[in-house]
Enzyme design. Structure first.
Site, PDB file in Angstrom:
ATOM      1  N   GLU A  89      -6.926   4.751   7.348  1.00 16.18           N
ATOM      2  CA  GLU A  89      -6.697   6.089   7.394  1.00 16.18           C
ATOM      3  C   GLU A  89      -8.064   6.794   6.568  1.00 16.18           C
ATOM      4  O   GLU A  89      -8.620   7.822   6.848  1.00 16.18           O
ATOM      5  CB  GLU A  89      -5.586   6.368   6.337  1.00 16.18           C
ATOM      6  CG  GLU A  89      -4.444   5.987   7.336  1.00 16.18           C
ATOM      7  CD  GLU A  89      -3.155   5.736   6.616  1.00 16.18           C
ATOM      8  OE1 GLU A  89      -2.963   5.539   5.430  1.00 16.18           O
ATOM      9  OE2 GLU A  89      -2.293   5.155   7.218  1.00 16.18           O
ATOM     10  N   GLY A  96       2.849  -1.217   4.142  1.00 21.33           N
ATOM     11  CA  GLY A  96       2.914   0.237   3.809  1.00 21.33           C
ATOM     12  C   GLY A  96       4.320   0.518   3.736  1.00 21.33           C
ATOM     13  O   GLY A  96       4.927   0.698   2.652  1.00 21.33           O
ATOM     14  N   GLY A  97       4.798   1.374   4.723  1.00 18.42           N
ATOM     15  CA  GLY A  97       6.309   1.896   4.699  1.00 18.42           C
ATOM     16  C   GLY A  97       7.198   1.046   4.054  1.00 18.42           C
ATOM     17  O   GLY A  97       8.051   1.592   3.046  1.00 18.42           O
ATOM     18  N   GLU A 156      -5.449  -5.004  10.595  1.00 19.27           N
ATOM     19  CA  GLU A 156      -4.462  -3.934  10.627  1.00 19.27           C
ATOM     20  C   GLU A 156      -4.942  -3.216  11.896  1.00 19.27           C
ATOM     21  O   GLU A 156      -5.901  -2.141  12.281  1.00 19.27           O
ATOM     22  CB  GLU A 156      -4.681  -3.043   9.560  1.00 19.27           C
ATOM     23  CG  GLU A 156      -4.202  -3.487   8.229  1.00 19.27           C
ATOM     24  CD  GLU A 156      -3.661  -2.534   7.240  1.00 19.27           C
ATOM     25  OE1 GLU A 156      -2.545  -2.687   6.742  1.00 19.27           O
ATOM     26  OE2 GLU A 156      -4.245  -1.328   7.075  1.00 19.27           O
ATOM     27  N   SER A 200       3.260  -1.998  10.507  1.00 24.50           N
ATOM     28  CA  SER A 200       4.813  -2.101  10.499  1.00 24.50           C
ATOM     29  C   SER A 200       5.252  -3.636  10.311  1.00 24.50           C
ATOM     30  O   SER A 200       6.240  -3.725  10.857  1.00 24.50           O
ATOM     31  CB  SER A 200       5.087  -1.562  11.859  1.00 24.50           C
ATOM     32  OG  SER A 200       4.705  -0.338  12.023  1.00 24.50           O
ATOM     33  N   ASN A 238       0.887  -1.168   0.107  1.00 20.76           N
ATOM     34  CA  ASN A 238      -0.029  -0.055   0.105  1.00 20.76           C
ATOM     35  C   ASN A 238       0.990   1.105  -0.005  1.00 20.76           C
ATOM     36  O   ASN A 238       1.434   1.466   0.950  1.00 20.76           O
ATOM     37  CB  ASN A 238      -0.810   0.004   1.164  1.00 20.76           C
ATOM     38  CG  ASN A 238      -1.431   1.292   1.189  1.00 20.76           C
ATOM     39  OD1 ASN A 238      -1.932   2.116   0.473  1.00 20.76           O
ATOM     40  ND2 ASN A 238      -2.245   1.508   2.400  1.00 20.76           N
ATOM     41  N   TRP A 239       1.067   1.845  -1.203  1.00 21.10           N
ATOM     42  CA  TRP A 239       2.123   2.996  -1.078  1.00 21.10           C
ATOM     43  C   TRP A 239       1.336   4.093  -0.685  1.00 21.10           C
ATOM     44  O   TRP A 239       2.178   5.185  -0.635  1.00 21.10           O
ATOM     45  CB  TRP A 239       2.260   3.229  -2.570  1.00 21.10           C
ATOM     46  CG  TRP A 239       2.950   2.290  -3.651  1.00 21.10           C
ATOM     47  CD1 TRP A 239       3.630   1.125  -2.912  1.00 21.10           C
ATOM     48  CD2 TRP A 239       3.112   2.071  -4.872  1.00 21.10           C
ATOM     49  NE1 TRP A 239       4.268   0.375  -3.804  1.00 21.10           N
ATOM     50  CE2 TRP A 239       4.160   0.667  -5.063  1.00 21.10           C
ATOM     51  CE3 TRP A 239       2.942   2.923  -6.065  1.00 21.10           C
ATOM     52  CZ2 TRP A 239       4.554   0.366  -6.291  1.00 21.10           C
ATOM     53  CZ3 TRP A 239       3.299   2.415  -7.272  1.00 21.10           C
ATOM     54  CH2 TRP A 239       4.007   1.205  -7.379  1.00 21.10           C
ATOM     55  N   LYS A 240       0.111   4.264  -0.238  1.00 18.13           N
ATOM     56  CA  LYS A 240      -0.622   5.476   0.132  1.00 18.13           C
ATOM     57  C   LYS A 240      -0.146   6.739  -0.724  1.00 18.13           C
ATOM     58  O   LYS A 240      -0.322   6.441  -2.065  1.00 18.13           O
ATOM     59  CB  LYS A 240      -0.131   5.538   1.810  1.00 18.13           C
ATOM     60  CG  LYS A 240      -0.106   4.606   2.560  1.00 18.13           C
ATOM     61  CD  LYS A 240      -0.056   4.899   4.014  1.00 18.13           C
ATOM     62  CE  LYS A 240       0.181   3.550   4.755  1.00 18.13           C
ATOM     63  NZ  LYS A 240      -0.068   3.568   6.134  1.00 18.13           N
ATOM     64  N   GLY A 271       2.249   2.351  10.589  1.00 17.91           N
ATOM     65  CA  GLY A 271       2.872   3.537  10.283  1.00 17.91           C
ATOM     66  C   GLY A 271       3.929   3.914  11.597  1.00 17.91           C
ATOM     67  O   GLY A 271       4.632   4.953  11.788  1.00 17.91           O
ATOM     68  N   HIS A 291      -9.684   1.180   4.589  1.00 16.02           N
ATOM     69  CA  HIS A 291      -8.392   1.433   5.188  1.00 16.02           C
ATOM     70  C   HIS A 291      -8.560   2.391   6.466  1.00 16.02           C
ATOM     71  O   HIS A 291      -9.476   3.317   6.464  1.00 16.02           O
ATOM     72  CB  HIS A 291      -7.205   2.135   4.424  1.00 16.02           C
ATOM     73  CG  HIS A 291      -5.929   1.817   4.928  1.00 16.02           C
ATOM     74  ND1 HIS A 291      -5.528   2.947   5.650  1.00 16.02           N
ATOM     75  CD2 HIS A 291      -4.805   1.048   4.791  1.00 16.02           C
ATOM     76  CE1 HIS A 291      -4.251   2.598   6.220  1.00 16.02           C
ATOM     77  NE2 HIS A 291      -3.917   1.591   5.410  1.00 16.02           N
TER      78      HIS A 291
HETATM   79  C1  PEP Z   1      -0.913   0.291   5.969  1.00 24.33           C
HETATM   80  O1  PEP Z   1      -1.141   1.346   5.783  1.00 24.33           O
HETATM   81  O2  PEP Z   1      -1.775  -0.476   5.547  1.00 24.33           O
HETATM   82  C2  PEP Z   1       0.374  -0.453   6.570  1.00 24.33           C
HETATM   83  C3  PEP Z   1       0.191  -1.495   7.182  1.00 24.33           C
HETATM   84  O3  PEP Z   1       1.272   0.580   7.006  1.00 24.33           O
HETATM   85  P1  PEP Z   1       2.807   0.256   7.370  1.00 24.33           P
HETATM   86  O4  PEP Z   1       3.211  -0.926   7.086  1.00 24.33           O
HETATM   87  O5  PEP Z   1       3.602   1.599   7.317  1.00 24.33           O
HETATM   88  O6  PEP Z   1       2.373   0.184   9.059  1.00 24.33           O
END
Ligand code: PEP
Length: 251
Positions: free
Chosen positions: A97, A233-234, A167, A212, A9-11, A173, A95
């Site tokens: 967010e 994500g990251g 999640e 994470s 997930n590049w956001k 994040g 998600h």
């Molecule tokens: C996400 O946004 O779905 C996510 C899991 O982010 P991160 O891996 O950065 O925690």
């Protein structure tokens, strides 16, 4: 046997140049990923470039959201059929967010799941509790409510055509990962909740962990009985890190 899925997930990150570089790195290294299905969910505006670079490779791509509507006067929205028009296979739905910053309710999320399926997309439905909810001891209640809304609206068979991503919001994040035991506990709960409607769906649907996940913790998380991959994500923004997470599903 559920094939693991690792989806990036590049956001709202990247540029045309960085997307091209990231995708080139993924294409060059995808051969080391033996077991997992791999996908990237790109910002909508970079989906055409993503399609051009990934067509003909084993890597799939998708969107990060989908409108509840198939077309019409909804300025700024992206419809499911528009995503499939550019070869998208997946769409992230609900998600945290989007729930937190865009007012998406359980009911909206359920409608989006249905809209994604109507367009032929595989929805990746995100569920998970906030830190406050975990501390109150209501994690299962929250996850059940989020899941039940989609089951009630779409039916269990349609839910079975998607993917669930657990999640925990406090792990997204933040660098704070749920321990493998904490994650497994909620994943088992999710599977049990699905089994109450359909043991067949519960057994076949993939439940990803997100929060994470990185090359250091991925193997241990994915070794848990009910964790079928990750939503990343990251760590999906660097080709080497993302590929290492994907390869952690090799058995
Ligand atoms: C996400 O946004 O779905 C996510 C899991 O982010 P991160 O891996 O950065 O925690």
């Amino acid at each position: 046997m559920r094939q693991p899925l690792v989806a990036g997930n590049w956001k709202m990150n990247g540029s045309r140049a960085s997307v091209a570089e990231l995708l080139a790195g993924l294409k060059a290294g995808i051969g080391r990923v033996k077991a997992a299905e791999v996908a990237v969910c790109a910002p909508a505006i970079y989906i055409p470039d993503t399609q051009k670079q990934l067509e003909g490779t084993p890597i799939k791509w998708g969107g990060q959201d989908v409108s509840v509507h198939a077309s019409g006067a909804y300025t700024g929205e992206i419809a499911g059929p528009m995503l499939t028009d550019f070869g998208c296979h997946f769409a992230i739905i609900g998600h945290s967010e989007r729930r937190a910053y865009h007012g998406e309710t359980d009911a909206t999320v359920a409608q989006k799941f249905e809209a994604a399926r109507a367009a032929g997309l595989v929805p990746i439905l995100c569920v998970g509790e906030t830190l406050d909810e975990r501390e109150q001891g209501i994690t299962e209640q929250v996850v059940a409510r989020q899941l039940d809304a989609v089951i009630a609206h779409c039916g269990i068979e349609m839910v079975g055509q998607g993917v669930i991503a657990y999640e925990p919001v406090w792990a997204i994040g933040t660098g704070k990962t749920a321990s493998p035991e904490q994650a497994q506990e909620v994943h088992a709960f999710i599977r049990g909740r699905l089994a109450a409607s359909s043991p067949v769906v519960a057994d076949s649907v993939r439940v990803l962990y997100g929060g994470s996940m990185n090359p250091k913790n991925a193997a241990e998380l994915m070794a848990q009985a009910d964790i079928d991959g990750g939503l990343i994500g990251g760590a999906s923004l660097k080709a080497d890190d993302f590929l290492a997470v994907c390869a952690a599903a090799n058995r």
